[in-house]
Scaffold this active site. Sequence first.
Site, PDB file in Angstrom:
ATOM      1  N   LEU A 143       0.849  -1.377   0.100  1.00 35.04           N
ATOM      2  CA  LEU A 143      -0.252   0.086   0.375  1.00 35.04           C
ATOM      3  C   LEU A 143       0.602   1.167  -0.317  1.00 35.04           C
ATOM      4  O   LEU A 143       2.126   0.938  -0.054  1.00 35.04           O
ATOM      5  CB  LEU A 143      -0.627  -0.078   0.965  1.00 35.04           C
ATOM      6  CG  LEU A 143      -2.054  -1.173   1.655  1.00 35.04           C
ATOM      7  CD1 LEU A 143      -2.587  -0.888   2.668  1.00 35.04           C
ATOM      8  CD2 LEU A 143      -3.056  -0.346   0.513  1.00 35.04           C
ATOM      9  N   SER A 144       0.129   2.506  -0.274  1.00 37.41           N
ATOM     10  CA  SER A 144       1.155   3.517  -0.116  1.00 37.41           C
ATOM     11  C   SER A 144       1.210   4.128   1.262  1.00 37.41           C
ATOM     12  O   SER A 144       0.412   3.901   2.397  1.00 37.41           O
ATOM     13  CB  SER A 144      -0.307   4.330  -1.064  1.00 37.41           C
ATOM     14  OG  SER A 144       0.404   5.903  -1.070  1.00 37.41           O
ATOM     15  N   SER A 185       3.277   2.538   2.799  1.00 41.59           N
ATOM     16  CA  SER A 185       3.778   1.189   3.918  1.00 41.59           C
ATOM     17  C   SER A 185       4.673   1.099   3.620  1.00 41.59           C
ATOM     18  O   SER A 185       5.749   0.562   4.673  1.00 41.59           O
ATOM     19  CB  SER A 185       3.366  -0.275   2.802  1.00 41.59           C
ATOM     20  OG  SER A 185       4.015  -0.398   1.387  1.00 41.59           O
ATOM     21  N   SER A 226       1.484  -1.548  -7.206  1.00 42.04           N
ATOM     22  CA  SER A 226       0.857  -2.445  -8.229  1.00 42.04           C
ATOM     23  C   SER A 226      -0.293  -3.210  -7.652  1.00 42.04           C
ATOM     24  O   SER A 226      -0.185  -4.821  -7.034  1.00 42.04           O
ATOM     25  CB  SER A 226       2.079  -3.036  -8.858  1.00 42.04           C
ATOM     26  OG  SER A 226       3.389  -3.610  -7.464  1.00 42.04           O
ATOM     27  N   SER A 232       9.027   2.209  -0.581  1.00 47.12           N
ATOM     28  CA  SER A 232      10.658   3.391  -1.570  1.00 47.12           C
ATOM     29  C   SER A 232      11.592   3.275   0.014  1.00 47.12           C
ATOM     30  O   SER A 232      12.640   2.749  -0.325  1.00 47.12           O
ATOM     31  CB  SER A 232      10.283   4.871  -1.901  1.00 47.12           C
ATOM     32  OG  SER A 232       9.150   4.114  -3.203  1.00 47.12           O
TER      33      SER A 232
END
Length: 197
Positions: A33-34, A36, A106, A39
């Site tokens: 998830l965003s 999470s 994704s 990066s």
Amino acid sequence: MSTNIVWHEASVTKEERRRKNGHSSFILWFTGLSASGKSSVANAFAHRLFEDGKQAFVLDGDNVRHGLNSDLGFDEVSRKENIRRIGEVAKLFVEGGQIVLTAFISPYREDRQVVRSLVAEGEFIEVFVQCSVEACEKRDPKGLYKKARNNEIPNFTGISAPYEEPVNPEITLNTEKYSIEECAEQLQYFLSEKGYI
């Protein structure tokens, strides 16, 4: 596709590049998830690889959307094309003998499977960055969850659009339970044990 396109073989093979680099080449596909921590973990691990003299590069979702994929939106069709393009780019890195770390939400299993099918067996390692929607929303470093809750962002993964968790990822890193460095350490141990690095 044009019928006037002919594949041109490279003068240096993937195997030759791997020998010169002294390590294998593969995709570390970070999905989650965003917010999470995809990066963050990818970059922390890439720095470890760099310090160890390994050829590695991070392809980050936001960064790629500034250039290569700046023409794409966030509807399902655009998301699929986003992943297709990045899969093809990641494949080029593998052919170039590098370790490529891709940090993309994704959200669809099918799209991740398409990327896996682009490369040889063992060259795609799915890294599930596990973190609950609640924890991601609390972090919300870009303020995206707040905007999604206010209906300012349509098709937001985990809120108004689905996220399909990996069924059998090669490794799961839980960023709710462990720090970024601990997750990078877990990934390093896993790859060492499996003979990748």
